[in-house]
Design a protein around this motif. Structure first.
Motif, short mmCIF file in Angstrom:
data_model
loop_
_atom_site.label_atom_id
_atom_site.label_comp_id
_atom_site.label_asym_id
_atom_site.label_seq_id
_atom_site.Cartn_x
_atom_site.Cartn_y
_atom_site.Cartn_z
N GLY A 307 0.91 -1.41 0.05
CA GLY A 307 0.06 -0.07 -0.02
C GLY A 307 0.73 1.32 0.11
O GLY A 307 1.87 1.27 -0.40
N ALA A 308 0.48 2.37 0.72
CA ALA A 308 0.60 3.72 0.33
C ALA A 308 1.71 4.27 1.47
O ALA A 308 1.40 5.43 1.80
CB ALA A 308 -0.52 4.52 0.46
N GLY A 309 2.73 3.70 1.67
CA GLY A 309 3.63 4.02 2.85
C GLY A 309 2.91 4.30 4.11
O GLY A 309 3.39 5.12 4.81
N ASP A 310 1.84 3.50 4.25
CA ASP A 310 1.12 3.90 5.62
C ASP A 310 1.74 2.74 6.54
O ASP A 310 0.82 2.29 7.41
CB ASP A 310 -0.25 3.82 5.25
CG ASP A 310 -0.72 2.52 4.32
OD1 ASP A 310 -1.78 2.27 3.96
OD2 ASP A 310 0.05 1.68 4.19
#
Lengths: 311, 311
Positions: A307-310
Protein backbone atom coordinates in the motif's frame (compact mmCIF):
# COMPACT_ATOMS: atom_id res chain seq x y z
CA UNK A 1 31.79 -15.29 16.56
CA UNK A 2 34.92 -13.52 17.84
CA UNK A 3 35.85 -14.25 21.42
CA UNK A 4 36.30 -10.57 22.11
CA UNK A 5 38.00 -9.89 25.44
CA UNK A 6 35.60 -7.47 27.18
CA UNK A 7 36.78 -3.95 27.94
CA UNK A 8 36.73 -2.94 31.58
CA UNK A 9 35.28 0.49 30.97
CA UNK A 10 33.95 1.79 27.66
CA UNK A 11 33.57 5.55 27.33
CA UNK A 12 31.40 6.98 24.54
CA UNK A 13 32.01 10.67 23.93
CA UNK A 14 28.69 11.84 22.47
CA UNK A 15 25.53 9.76 22.71
CA UNK A 16 23.67 10.05 19.39
CA UNK A 17 22.51 7.41 16.90
CA UNK A 18 25.88 5.64 16.54
CA UNK A 19 27.03 5.83 20.18
CA UNK A 20 23.69 4.64 21.48
CA UNK A 21 23.75 1.74 19.03
CA UNK A 22 27.26 0.83 20.20
CA UNK A 23 26.06 0.93 23.81
CA UNK A 24 23.13 -1.37 23.07
CA UNK A 25 25.20 -3.81 21.01
CA UNK A 26 28.08 -3.83 23.54
CA UNK A 27 25.64 -4.65 26.33
CA UNK A 28 23.91 -7.32 24.27
CA UNK A 29 27.19 -9.03 23.50
CA UNK A 30 28.88 -8.42 26.87
CA UNK A 31 31.72 -6.37 25.41
CA UNK A 32 32.23 -3.93 28.29
CA UNK A 33 31.86 -4.29 32.05
CA UNK A 34 30.94 -0.65 32.51
CA UNK A 35 29.71 1.84 29.91
CA UNK A 36 29.88 5.58 30.49
CA UNK A 37 29.10 8.46 28.20
CA UNK A 38 29.72 12.17 27.91
CA UNK A 39 27.40 14.77 26.45
CA UNK A 40 27.09 18.53 26.90
CA UNK A 41 23.30 18.15 26.63
CA UNK A 42 21.57 17.40 29.97
CA UNK A 43 18.54 15.95 28.16
CA UNK A 44 20.75 13.47 26.28
CA UNK A 45 22.55 12.48 29.50
CA UNK A 46 19.21 11.86 31.23
CA UNK A 47 17.95 9.88 28.23
CA UNK A 48 21.12 7.76 28.13
CA UNK A 49 20.68 6.85 31.78
CA UNK A 50 16.94 6.28 31.48
CA UNK A 51 17.40 4.00 28.46
CA UNK A 52 20.13 2.08 30.30
CA UNK A 53 22.67 2.96 27.62
CA UNK A 54 25.24 4.18 30.14
CA UNK A 55 25.97 3.46 33.79
CA UNK A 56 27.21 7.02 34.26
CA UNK A 57 26.78 10.12 32.13
CA UNK A 58 29.18 13.06 32.36
CA UNK A 59 28.99 16.65 31.25
CA UNK A 60 32.79 16.81 31.18
CA UNK A 61 34.61 14.82 28.50
CA UNK A 62 37.79 14.79 30.61
CA UNK A 63 36.03 13.30 33.61
CA UNK A 64 34.25 10.74 31.44
CA UNK A 65 37.39 9.23 29.95
CA UNK A 66 39.18 8.64 33.27
CA UNK A 67 39.76 4.95 33.89
CA UNK A 68 38.39 3.89 30.49
CA UNK A 69 40.40 1.33 28.51
CA UNK A 70 38.35 2.08 25.35
CA UNK A 71 37.27 5.61 24.46
CA UNK A 72 35.24 6.15 21.28
CA UNK A 73 34.67 9.65 19.93
CA UNK A 74 31.10 9.75 18.61
CA UNK A 75 30.76 13.50 18.12
CA UNK A 76 30.53 15.32 14.77
CA UNK A 77 34.01 15.22 13.22
CA UNK A 78 34.36 18.99 13.37
CA UNK A 79 34.82 18.97 17.15
CA UNK A 80 36.99 15.87 17.51
CA UNK A 81 40.21 17.88 17.57
CA UNK A 82 38.93 20.05 20.41
CA UNK A 83 37.70 17.00 22.31
CA UNK A 84 41.09 15.30 21.95
CA UNK A 85 42.80 18.35 23.43
CA UNK A 86 40.30 18.35 26.29
CA UNK A 87 40.76 14.70 27.23
CA UNK A 88 44.45 14.17 26.44
CA UNK A 89 45.61 14.66 30.03
CA UNK A 90 43.02 12.27 31.43
CA UNK A 91 43.42 9.26 29.15
CA UNK A 92 44.59 6.12 30.94
CA UNK A 93 47.98 4.57 30.27
CA UNK A 94 47.41 1.99 27.50
CA UNK A 95 43.90 3.15 26.66
CA UNK A 96 42.69 2.70 23.12
CA UNK A 97 41.18 5.84 21.59
CA UNK A 98 38.93 5.34 18.57
CA UNK A 99 36.20 7.27 16.77
CA UNK A 100 33.31 6.73 14.36
CA UNK A 101 33.82 9.71 12.07
CA UNK A 102 32.77 9.53 8.42
CA UNK A 103 36.03 11.24 7.44
CA UNK A 104 39.35 9.73 8.46
CA UNK A 105 42.36 11.76 7.36
CA UNK A 106 40.84 14.98 8.69
CA UNK A 107 40.16 13.33 12.04
CA UNK A 108 43.69 11.92 12.27
CA UNK A 109 45.15 15.35 11.49
CA UNK A 110 42.95 16.99 14.12
CA UNK A 111 43.25 14.41 16.90
CA UNK A 112 46.73 12.89 16.72
CA UNK A 113 48.75 15.99 17.68
CA UNK A 114 47.00 16.15 21.07
CA UNK A 115 47.58 12.56 22.15
CA UNK A 116 50.12 11.42 24.75
CA UNK A 117 52.50 8.60 23.82
CA UNK A 118 50.89 6.11 26.17
CA UNK A 119 47.62 6.02 24.20
CA UNK A 120 46.91 3.92 21.09
CA UNK A 121 44.82 5.74 18.47
CA UNK A 122 42.79 3.48 16.13
CA UNK A 123 40.47 5.54 13.90
CA UNK A 124 37.42 3.69 12.61
CA UNK A 125 34.23 4.28 10.65
CA UNK A 126 31.12 2.08 10.77
CA UNK A 127 29.33 2.24 7.40
CA UNK A 128 25.89 2.19 8.96
CA UNK A 129 23.25 4.61 10.07
CA UNK A 130 19.77 5.89 9.48
CA UNK A 131 18.31 9.33 8.86
CA UNK A 132 17.37 9.62 12.54
CA UNK A 133 19.45 11.22 15.30
CA UNK A 134 19.73 11.17 19.08
CA UNK A 135 20.11 8.58 21.89
CA UNK A 136 16.68 7.01 21.27
CA UNK A 137 17.37 6.44 17.55
CA UNK A 138 19.98 3.71 18.08
CA UNK A 139 19.45 -0.05 18.00
CA UNK A 140 21.69 -3.03 18.75
CA UNK A 141 21.52 -4.57 15.26
CA UNK A 142 22.58 -1.42 13.39
CA UNK A 143 26.05 -2.80 12.59
CA UNK A 144 25.07 -6.36 11.74
CA UNK A 145 26.33 -7.27 8.26
CA UNK A 146 27.67 -3.74 7.74
CA UNK A 147 31.29 -2.75 7.17
CA UNK A 148 33.60 -1.15 9.70
CA UNK A 149 36.67 0.48 8.21
CA UNK A 150 39.78 0.86 10.37
CA UNK A 151 42.46 3.28 9.19
CA UNK A 152 45.59 2.62 11.26
CA UNK A 153 48.26 5.27 11.51
CA UNK A 154 51.51 6.01 13.36
CA UNK A 155 49.70 5.89 16.72
CA UNK A 156 48.09 2.46 16.25
CA UNK A 157 49.74 -0.90 16.87
CA UNK A 158 48.77 -4.43 15.85
CA UNK A 159 47.40 -5.31 19.25
CA UNK A 160 45.07 -2.31 19.49
CA UNK A 161 43.84 -2.86 15.93
CA UNK A 162 43.16 -6.51 16.78
CA UNK A 163 41.22 -5.63 19.94
CA UNK A 164 39.09 -3.04 18.16
CA UNK A 165 38.50 -5.50 15.32
CA UNK A 166 37.27 -8.12 17.79
CA UNK A 167 35.00 -5.55 19.46
CA UNK A 168 33.27 -4.60 16.19
CA UNK A 169 33.18 -8.14 14.87
CA UNK A 170 31.34 -9.19 18.01
CA UNK A 171 28.71 -6.52 17.25
CA UNK A 172 28.15 -8.12 13.83
CA UNK A 173 30.26 -5.84 11.64
CA UNK A 174 32.72 -6.96 9.00
CA UNK A 175 36.06 -5.20 9.40
CA UNK A 176 38.21 -3.82 6.58
CA UNK A 177 41.58 -2.11 7.09
CA UNK A 178 42.31 0.74 4.71
CA UNK A 179 44.50 3.77 4.22
CA UNK A 180 42.79 6.90 5.59
CA UNK A 181 43.10 8.88 2.36
CA UNK A 182 41.67 6.04 0.33
CA UNK A 183 38.79 5.68 2.77
CA UNK A 184 37.98 9.34 2.25
CA UNK A 185 37.86 8.89 -1.53
CA UNK A 186 35.67 5.79 -1.35
CA UNK A 187 33.25 7.46 1.05
CA UNK A 188 33.18 10.64 -1.02
CA UNK A 189 31.50 8.73 -3.84
CA UNK A 190 29.46 6.18 -1.86
CA UNK A 191 28.22 8.59 0.78
CA UNK A 192 29.26 12.24 0.72
CA UNK A 193 28.26 13.09 -2.87
CA UNK A 194 24.95 11.17 -2.60
CA UNK A 195 24.12 13.16 0.53
CA UNK A 196 25.17 16.44 -1.08
CA UNK A 197 23.02 15.98 -4.17
CA UNK A 198 20.08 14.75 -2.11
CA UNK A 199 20.27 17.87 0.08
CA UNK A 200 20.67 19.94 -3.06
CA UNK A 201 17.66 18.65 -4.98
CA UNK A 202 15.40 18.95 -1.96
CA UNK A 203 16.55 22.56 -1.65
CA UNK A 204 15.99 23.22 -5.35
CA UNK A 205 12.46 21.81 -5.16
CA UNK A 206 11.75 23.89 -2.09
CA UNK A 207 12.71 27.07 -3.96
CA UNK A 208 10.55 26.64 -7.07
CA UNK A 209 7.86 29.17 -7.90
CA UNK A 210 6.11 27.28 -10.71
CA UNK A 211 5.59 24.14 -8.64
CA UNK A 212 4.20 24.53 -5.13
CA UNK A 213 5.66 22.89 -2.05
CA UNK A 214 2.44 20.97 -1.52
CA UNK A 215 2.66 19.53 -5.04
CA UNK A 216 6.24 18.40 -4.42
CA UNK A 217 5.10 16.63 -1.26
CA UNK A 218 1.98 15.14 -2.83
CA UNK A 219 3.71 13.66 -5.83
CA UNK A 220 6.96 12.72 -4.10
CA UNK A 221 6.38 8.97 -4.57
CA UNK A 222 7.58 9.37 -8.15
CA UNK A 223 11.22 9.25 -6.96
CA UNK A 224 11.81 12.42 -4.97
CA UNK A 225 10.89 10.85 -1.62
CA UNK A 226 13.97 8.58 -1.73
CA UNK A 227 16.15 11.69 -1.74
CA UNK A 228 14.32 13.36 1.11
CA UNK A 229 15.17 10.46 3.41
CA UNK A 230 18.88 11.07 2.95
CA UNK A 231 18.35 14.83 3.12
CA UNK A 232 16.81 14.38 6.59
CA UNK A 233 20.17 13.32 8.07
CA UNK A 234 21.81 15.25 10.90
CA UNK A 235 22.79 18.76 9.69
CA UNK A 236 25.76 19.27 12.03
CA UNK A 237 27.29 15.91 11.27
CA UNK A 238 27.01 16.48 7.54
CA UNK A 239 28.25 20.06 7.56
CA UNK A 240 31.38 18.76 9.30
CA UNK A 241 31.81 15.91 6.81
CA UNK A 242 31.89 18.30 3.86
CA UNK A 243 34.20 20.75 5.56
CA UNK A 244 36.59 17.96 6.60
CA UNK A 245 36.69 15.95 3.38
CA UNK A 246 36.88 18.92 1.07
CA UNK A 247 39.47 17.69 -1.44
CA UNK A 248 37.87 14.32 -2.16
CA UNK A 249 34.36 15.78 -2.23
CA UNK A 250 35.32 18.54 -4.65
CA UNK A 251 37.11 16.08 -6.90
CA UNK A 252 34.16 13.66 -7.08
CA UNK A 253 31.73 16.53 -7.45
CA UNK A 254 33.62 17.85 -10.47
CA UNK A 255 33.29 14.45 -12.15
CA UNK A 256 29.61 14.21 -11.25
CA UNK A 257 28.93 17.65 -12.74
CA UNK A 258 30.91 16.88 -15.87
CA UNK A 259 28.91 13.70 -16.42
CA UNK A 260 25.64 15.52 -15.73
CA UNK A 261 26.51 18.16 -18.31
CA UNK A 262 27.01 15.40 -20.87
CA UNK A 263 23.53 14.01 -20.06
CA UNK A 264 22.05 17.49 -20.31
CA UNK A 265 23.57 17.84 -23.75
CA UNK A 266 22.19 14.43 -24.79
CA UNK A 267 18.71 15.51 -23.72
CA UNK A 268 18.97 18.85 -25.49
CA UNK A 269 20.03 17.25 -28.77
CA UNK A 270 17.73 14.26 -28.58
CA UNK A 271 20.58 11.76 -28.31
CA UNK A 272 18.58 8.80 -27.00
CA UNK A 273 21.38 6.31 -27.53
CA UNK A 274 23.65 7.96 -24.93
CA UNK A 275 20.82 7.98 -22.40
CA UNK A 276 19.84 4.38 -23.10
CA UNK A 277 23.39 3.10 -22.77
CA UNK A 278 23.94 4.75 -19.39
CA UNK A 279 20.53 3.64 -18.08
CA UNK A 280 21.33 0.06 -19.05
CA UNK A 281 24.79 0.05 -17.47
CA UNK A 282 23.53 1.33 -14.10
CA UNK A 283 21.12 -1.61 -13.67
CA UNK A 284 24.04 -3.99 -13.32
CA UNK A 285 25.42 -2.08 -10.32
CA UNK A 286 22.10 -2.40 -8.51
CA UNK A 287 22.12 -6.15 -9.11
CA UNK A 288 25.66 -6.41 -7.70
CA UNK A 289 24.72 -4.50 -4.54
CA UNK A 290 21.81 -6.83 -3.89
CA UNK A 291 23.99 -9.88 -4.59
CA UNK A 292 26.56 -8.53 -2.11
CA UNK A 293 23.90 -8.44 0.61
CA UNK A 294 24.15 -4.65 0.93
CA UNK A 295 20.49 -3.93 0.08
CA UNK A 296 17.07 -5.53 -0.06
CA UNK A 297 15.84 -6.87 -3.40
CA UNK A 298 12.23 -6.06 -2.52
CA UNK A 299 10.63 -3.45 -4.84
CA UNK A 300 10.72 0.06 -3.32
CA UNK A 301 12.98 -1.41 -0.59
CA UNK A 302 9.90 -3.37 0.51
CA UNK A 303 8.41 -0.29 2.10
CA UNK A 304 5.02 -0.24 0.40
CA UNK A 305 4.25 -3.35 -1.57
CA UNK A 306 1.19 -3.52 0.57
CA UNK A 307 0.00 0.00 0.00
CA UNK A 308 0.80 3.59 0.45
CA UNK A 309 3.74 4.09 2.73
CA UNK A 310 1.20 3.82 5.47
CA UNK A 311 3.17 1.05 7.12
CA UNK B 1 -15.76 3.54 -2.41
CA UNK B 2 -16.67 4.49 -5.98
CA UNK B 3 -19.42 2.49 -7.62
CA UNK B 4 -17.46 2.28 -10.84
CA UNK B 5 -19.55 1.01 -13.75
CA UNK B 6 -17.47 -1.89 -15.14
CA UNK B 7 -16.06 -1.63 -18.66
CA UNK B 8 -17.15 -4.30 -21.07
CA UNK B 9 -13.73 -4.85 -22.57
CA UNK B 10 -10.49 -3.33 -21.29
CA UNK B 11 -7.53 -3.34 -23.67
CA UNK B 12 -4.03 -2.79 -22.31
CA UNK B 13 -1.51 -1.91 -25.01
CA UNK B 14 1.78 -3.11 -23.52
CA UNK B 15 1.90 -5.47 -20.53
CA UNK B 16 4.75 -4.31 -18.26
CA UNK B 17 4.77 -3.31 -14.59
CA UNK B 18 1.96 -0.75 -14.81
CA UNK B 19 -0.33 -2.60 -17.24
CA UNK B 20 -0.02 -5.85 -15.32
CA UNK B 21 -0.83 -4.02 -12.07
CA UNK B 22 -3.91 -2.48 -13.72
CA UNK B 23 -4.99 -5.94 -14.91
CA UNK B 24 -4.64 -7.41 -11.41
CA UNK B 25 -6.39 -4.49 -9.71
CA UNK B 26 -9.18 -4.37 -12.31
CA UNK B 27 -9.84 -8.08 -11.83
CA UNK B 28 -9.73 -7.77 -8.04
CA UNK B 29 -12.27 -4.97 -8.07
CA UNK B 30 -14.42 -6.26 -10.95
CA UNK B 31 -13.78 -3.25 -13.18
CA UNK B 32 -13.81 -5.00 -16.56
CA UNK B 33 -15.72 -7.99 -17.88
CA UNK B 34 -12.97 -8.95 -20.29
CA UNK B 35 -9.31 -7.88 -20.26
CA UNK B 36 -7.12 -8.17 -23.33
CA UNK B 37 -3.59 -7.03 -23.95
CA UNK B 38 -1.25 -6.39 -26.84
CA UNK B 39 2.49 -6.91 -26.87
CA UNK B 40 5.01 -7.43 -29.68
CA UNK B 41 6.91 -9.83 -27.37
CA UNK B 42 5.66 -13.45 -27.56
CA UNK B 43 7.16 -14.22 -24.13
CA UNK B 44 5.23 -11.34 -22.55
CA UNK B 45 2.01 -12.46 -24.23
CA UNK B 46 2.48 -15.99 -22.95
CA UNK B 47 3.28 -14.69 -19.45
CA UNK B 48 0.19 -12.45 -19.45
CA UNK B 49 -2.03 -15.42 -20.28
CA UNK B 50 -0.26 -17.77 -17.85
CA UNK B 51 -0.58 -15.26 -15.01
CA UNK B 52 -4.27 -14.73 -15.85
CA UNK B 53 -3.68 -11.04 -16.49
CA UNK B 54 -5.46 -11.11 -19.83
CA UNK B 55 -8.14 -13.27 -21.41
CA UNK B 56 -6.60 -12.75 -24.83
CA UNK B 57 -3.18 -11.48 -25.87
CA UNK B 58 -2.56 -10.01 -29.31
CA UNK B 59 0.58 -9.32 -31.31
CA UNK B 60 -1.29 -6.65 -33.27
CA UNK B 61 -2.30 -3.46 -31.47
CA UNK B 62 -5.06 -2.81 -34.04
CA UNK B 63 -6.63 -6.22 -33.48
CA UNK B 64 -6.37 -5.86 -29.72
CA UNK B 65 -8.34 -2.63 -29.48
CA UNK B 66 -11.35 -3.82 -31.51
CA UNK B 67 -14.49 -3.89 -29.42
CA UNK B 68 -12.82 -2.35 -26.36
CA UNK B 69 -14.64 0.45 -24.56
CA UNK B 70 -11.48 1.37 -22.59
CA UNK B 71 -8.03 1.28 -24.20
CA UNK B 72 -5.01 2.22 -22.09
CA UNK B 73 -1.65 2.82 -23.72
CA UNK B 74 0.99 1.34 -21.38
CA UNK B 75 3.98 1.48 -23.71
CA UNK B 76 7.01 3.77 -23.35
CA UNK B 77 5.86 7.28 -24.27
CA UNK B 78 8.19 7.41 -27.26
CA UNK B 79 6.06 4.98 -29.27
CA UNK B 80 2.61 6.20 -28.25
CA UNK B 81 2.23 8.37 -31.36
CA UNK B 82 2.98 5.42 -33.64
CA UNK B 83 0.62 3.17 -31.67
CA UNK B 84 -2.17 5.77 -31.97
CA UNK B 85 -1.71 5.86 -35.73
CA UNK B 86 -1.81 2.07 -35.85
CA UNK B 87 -5.03 1.69 -33.86
CA UNK B 88 -6.96 4.78 -34.95
CA UNK B 89 -9.03 2.96 -37.59
CA UNK B 90 -9.99 0.17 -35.19
CA UNK B 91 -11.12 2.09 -32.13
CA UNK B 92 -14.79 1.58 -31.29
CA UNK B 93 -17.34 4.39 -31.53
CA UNK B 94 -17.44 6.00 -28.06
CA UNK B 95 -14.35 4.21 -26.76
CA UNK B 96 -12.25 5.96 -24.16
CA UNK B 97 -8.54 6.06 -24.98
CA UNK B 98 -6.19 6.72 -22.05
CA UNK B 99 -2.51 6.17 -21.25
CA UNK B 100 -0.15 5.95 -18.26
CA UNK B 101 2.75 7.97 -19.62
CA UNK B 102 5.01 9.92 -17.25
CA UNK B 103 4.94 12.87 -19.66
CA UNK B 104 1.62 14.39 -20.69
CA UNK B 105 1.98 17.27 -23.16
CA UNK B 106 4.33 15.27 -25.37
CA UNK B 107 1.89 12.36 -25.40
CA UNK B 108 -1.07 14.60 -26.25
CA UNK B 109 0.89 16.18 -29.09
CA UNK B 110 1.89 12.77 -30.45
CA UNK B 111 -1.42 10.92 -30.02
CA UNK B 112 -4.24 13.44 -30.57
CA UNK B 113 -3.65 14.13 -34.30
CA UNK B 114 -4.30 10.46 -35.12
CA UNK B 115 -7.59 10.06 -33.30
CA UNK B 116 -11.02 9.90 -34.99
CA UNK B 117 -13.77 12.19 -33.70
CA UNK B 118 -15.80 9.38 -32.18
CA UNK B 119 -13.12 8.57 -29.53
CA UNK B 120 -12.64 10.33 -26.19
CA UNK B 121 -8.98 10.83 -25.23
CA UNK B 122 -8.30 11.13 -21.48
CA UNK B 123 -4.54 11.19 -20.77
CA UNK B 124 -3.56 10.02 -17.29
CA UNK B 125 -0.47 9.27 -15.20
CA UNK B 126 -0.40 7.04 -12.12
CA UNK B 127 2.34 8.28 -9.74
CA UNK B 128 3.34 4.78 -8.74
CA UNK B 129 5.86 2.17 -9.70
CA UNK B 130 8.88 0.21 -8.62
CA UNK B 131 12.31 -0.31 -10.10
CA UNK B 132 11.18 -3.65 -11.58
CA UNK B 133 9.81 -4.23 -15.10
CA UNK B 134 7.74 -6.80 -16.98
CA UNK B 135 4.39 -8.59 -16.59
CA UNK B 136 5.43 -10.48 -13.45
CA UNK B 137 6.52 -7.30 -11.63
CA UNK B 138 2.99 -5.91 -11.19
CA UNK B 139 0.74 -6.23 -8.16
CA UNK B 140 -2.86 -5.25 -7.45
CA UNK B 141 -2.11 -2.82 -4.61
CA UNK B 142 0.42 -0.73 -6.54
CA UNK B 143 -1.97 2.24 -6.90
CA UNK B 144 -3.47 2.17 -3.41
CA UNK B 145 -3.04 5.56 -1.74
CA UNK B 146 -1.07 6.87 -4.73
CA UNK B 147 -2.02 9.78 -6.99
CA UNK B 148 -3.41 9.51 -10.50
CA UNK B 149 -3.17 12.71 -12.50
CA UNK B 150 -5.64 13.27 -15.36
CA UNK B 151 -4.81 15.97 -17.89
CA UNK B 152 -7.97 16.60 -19.96
CA UNK B 153 -7.68 18.27 -23.33
CA UNK B 154 -9.83 19.13 -26.36
CA UNK B 155 -10.62 15.44 -26.96
CA UNK B 156 -11.86 14.67 -23.42
CA UNK B 157 -15.37 15.33 -22.10
CA UNK B 158 -16.78 15.40 -18.56
CA UNK B 159 -18.32 11.98 -18.85
CA UNK B 160 -15.16 10.22 -20.00
CA UNK B 161 -13.11 11.98 -17.29
CA UNK B 162 -15.68 10.87 -14.70
CA UNK B 163 -15.62 7.25 -15.87
CA UNK B 164 -11.81 7.10 -15.84
CA UNK B 165 -11.78 8.76 -12.42
CA UNK B 166 -14.15 6.10 -11.07
CA UNK B 167 -12.00 3.34 -12.59
CA UNK B 168 -8.81 4.55 -10.87
CA UNK B 169 -10.55 5.44 -7.64
CA UNK B 170 -11.84 1.88 -7.44
CA UNK B 171 -8.24 0.65 -7.71
CA UNK B 172 -7.35 2.75 -4.66
CA UNK B 173 -5.82 5.80 -6.34
CA UNK B 174 -6.58 9.42 -5.50
CA UNK B 175 -7.34 11.41 -8.64
CA UNK B 176 -6.14 14.94 -9.39
CA UNK B 177 -7.00 16.88 -12.54
CA UNK B 178 -4.25 19.12 -13.87
CA UNK B 179 -3.10 21.01 -16.93
CA UNK B 180 -0.71 18.83 -19.00
CA UNK B 181 2.07 21.41 -19.07
CA UNK B 182 1.91 21.90 -15.33
CA UNK B 183 1.98 18.15 -14.77
CA UNK B 184 5.18 17.98 -16.78
CA UNK B 185 6.81 20.65 -14.63
CA UNK B 186 5.75 19.01 -11.36
CA UNK B 187 6.99 15.61 -12.50
CA UNK B 188 10.25 17.08 -13.80
CA UNK B 189 11.24 17.98 -10.24
CA UNK B 190 9.57 15.13 -8.30
CA UNK B 191 10.58 12.37 -10.68
CA UNK B 192 12.56 13.12 -13.81
CA UNK B 193 15.45 15.06 -12.25
CA UNK B 194 15.75 12.59 -9.33
CA UNK B 195 16.01 9.75 -11.85
CA UNK B 196 18.50 11.64 -13.99
CA UNK B 197 20.86 12.42 -11.11
CA UNK B 198 20.55 8.89 -9.75
CA UNK B 199 21.49 7.44 -13.13
CA UNK B 200 24.26 10.00 -13.36
CA UNK B 201 25.94 9.33 -10.01
CA UNK B 202 25.83 5.59 -10.53
CA UNK B 203 27.54 6.14 -13.88
CA UNK B 204 30.14 8.47 -12.33
CA UNK B 205 30.94 5.89 -9.64
CA UNK B 206 31.22 3.16 -12.25
CA UNK B 207 33.82 5.20 -14.17
CA UNK B 208 36.22 5.99 -11.31
CA UNK B 209 39.78 4.73 -11.42
CA UNK B 210 40.83 5.57 -7.84
CA UNK B 211 37.90 3.71 -6.27
CA UNK B 212 37.16 0.22 -7.54
CA UNK B 213 33.73 -1.03 -8.51
CA UNK B 214 33.85 -3.64 -5.76
CA UNK B 215 34.51 -0.92 -3.17
CA UNK B 216 31.54 1.08 -4.42
CA UNK B 217 29.34 -2.00 -4.06
CA UNK B 218 30.76 -3.02 -0.68
CA UNK B 219 30.32 0.36 0.96
CA UNK B 220 27.08 1.32 -0.78
CA UNK B 221 25.07 1.25 2.45
CA UNK B 222 26.48 4.70 3.24
CA UNK B 223 23.88 6.33 0.96
CA UNK B 224 24.75 5.29 -2.58
CA UNK B 225 22.50 2.22 -2.55
CA UNK B 226 19.36 4.42 -2.39
CA UNK B 227 20.34 5.92 -5.74
CA UNK B 228 21.05 2.59 -7.37
CA UNK B 229 17.46 1.50 -6.79
CA UNK B 230 16.14 4.39 -8.87
CA UNK B 231 18.92 3.90 -11.41
CA UNK B 232 17.69 0.33 -11.96
CA UNK B 233 14.45 1.55 -13.55
CA UNK B 234 13.50 0.60 -17.11
CA UNK B 235 16.00 2.18 -19.59
CA UNK B 236 13.61 2.51 -22.54
CA UNK B 237 10.87 4.11 -20.50
CA UNK B 238 13.27 6.63 -19.01
CA UNK B 239 15.05 7.48 -22.25
CA UNK B 240 11.64 8.36 -23.67
CA UNK B 241 10.69 10.45 -20.64
CA UNK B 242 13.75 12.67 -21.02
CA UNK B 243 13.37 13.02 -24.78
CA UNK B 244 9.67 13.90 -24.43
CA UNK B 245 9.84 16.30 -21.48
CA UNK B 246 12.92 18.12 -22.65
CA UNK B 247 11.95 21.72 -21.87
CA UNK B 248 10.85 21.14 -18.27
CA UNK B 249 13.75 18.79 -17.54
CA UNK B 250 16.35 21.21 -18.89
CA UNK B 251 14.82 24.07 -16.93
CA UNK B 252 14.81 22.18 -13.62
CA UNK B 253 18.26 20.78 -14.32
CA UNK B 254 19.66 24.27 -14.79
CA UNK B 255 18.33 25.26 -11.37
CA UNK B 256 19.67 22.10 -9.78
CA UNK B 257 23.15 22.71 -11.24
CA UNK B 258 23.13 26.35 -10.19
CA UNK B 259 22.28 25.36 -6.62
CA UNK B 260 24.91 22.62 -6.63
CA UNK B 261 27.54 25.10 -7.77
CA UNK B 262 26.65 27.30 -4.79
CA UNK B 263 27.14 24.32 -2.44
CA UNK B 264 30.43 23.49 -4.12
CA UNK B 265 31.59 27.04 -3.50
CA UNK B 266 30.50 26.83 0.16
CA UNK B 267 32.56 23.67 0.60
CA UNK B 268 35.59 25.15 -1.13
CA UNK B 269 35.55 28.26 1.05
CA UNK B 270 34.61 26.52 4.29
CA UNK B 271 31.25 28.27 4.56
CA UNK B 272 29.65 25.94 7.10
CA UNK B 273 26.71 28.24 7.75
CA UNK B 274 25.34 27.91 4.20
CA UNK B 275 25.60 24.13 4.40
CA UNK B 276 24.01 23.96 7.84
CA UNK B 277 21.08 26.16 6.84
CA UNK B 278 20.23 24.08 3.77
CA UNK B 279 20.63 20.78 5.66
CA UNK B 280 18.23 22.02 8.33
CA UNK B 281 15.62 23.25 5.86
CA UNK B 282 15.48 19.94 3.97
CA UNK B 283 14.52 17.98 7.10
CA UNK B 284 11.15 19.72 7.21
CA UNK B 285 10.25 18.50 3.72
CA UNK B 286 10.88 14.90 4.74
CA UNK B 287 8.60 15.35 7.73
CA UNK B 288 5.84 16.76 5.50
CA UNK B 289 6.07 13.81 3.08
CA UNK B 290 5.69 11.34 5.93
CA UNK B 291 2.79 13.33 7.38
CA UNK B 292 1.12 13.31 3.95
CA UNK B 293 1.24 9.49 3.92
CA UNK B 294 3.57 9.44 0.90
CA UNK B 295 6.41 7.55 2.60
CA UNK B 296 7.19 5.30 5.53
CA UNK B 297 8.59 6.89 8.70
CA UNK B 298 10.62 3.76 9.49
CA UNK B 299 14.41 4.35 9.49
CA UNK B 300 16.00 3.32 6.16
CA UNK B 301 12.44 2.90 4.84
CA UNK B 302 12.18 -0.03 7.26
CA UNK B 303 14.30 -2.21 5.02
CA UNK B 304 16.98 -3.31 7.46
CA UNK B 305 16.24 -2.44 11.04
CA UNK B 306 16.68 -6.09 11.65
CA UNK B 307 19.99 -6.49 9.94
CA UNK B 308 21.82 -6.25 6.72
CA UNK B 309 19.46 -5.88 3.81
CA UNK B 310 19.25 -9.62 3.95
CA UNK B 311 15.49 -9.50 4.26
Amino acid sequence: MADAQPFRRLCLVGIGLIASSIARAAREHGLAETIVCASPDPAHRAEALALGLADEAFASNAEAVRGADLVILCTPVGVMGAVAREISGDLDEGAILSDVGSVKQGVIDAVAPHLPDHVRFVPAHPIAGTENSGPAAGFASLFRGRWLVITPNGLSDDQSVARLTAFWTAMGAEVEVMDAGHHDQVLAITSHIPHLIAYNIVGTADDLETVTKSEVIKFSAAGFRDFTRIAASDPTMWRDVFLNNREAVLEMLARFSEDLTALQRAIRWGDGETLFQLFTRTRAIRRAIIDAGQDSAAPNFGRDVDGAGDD
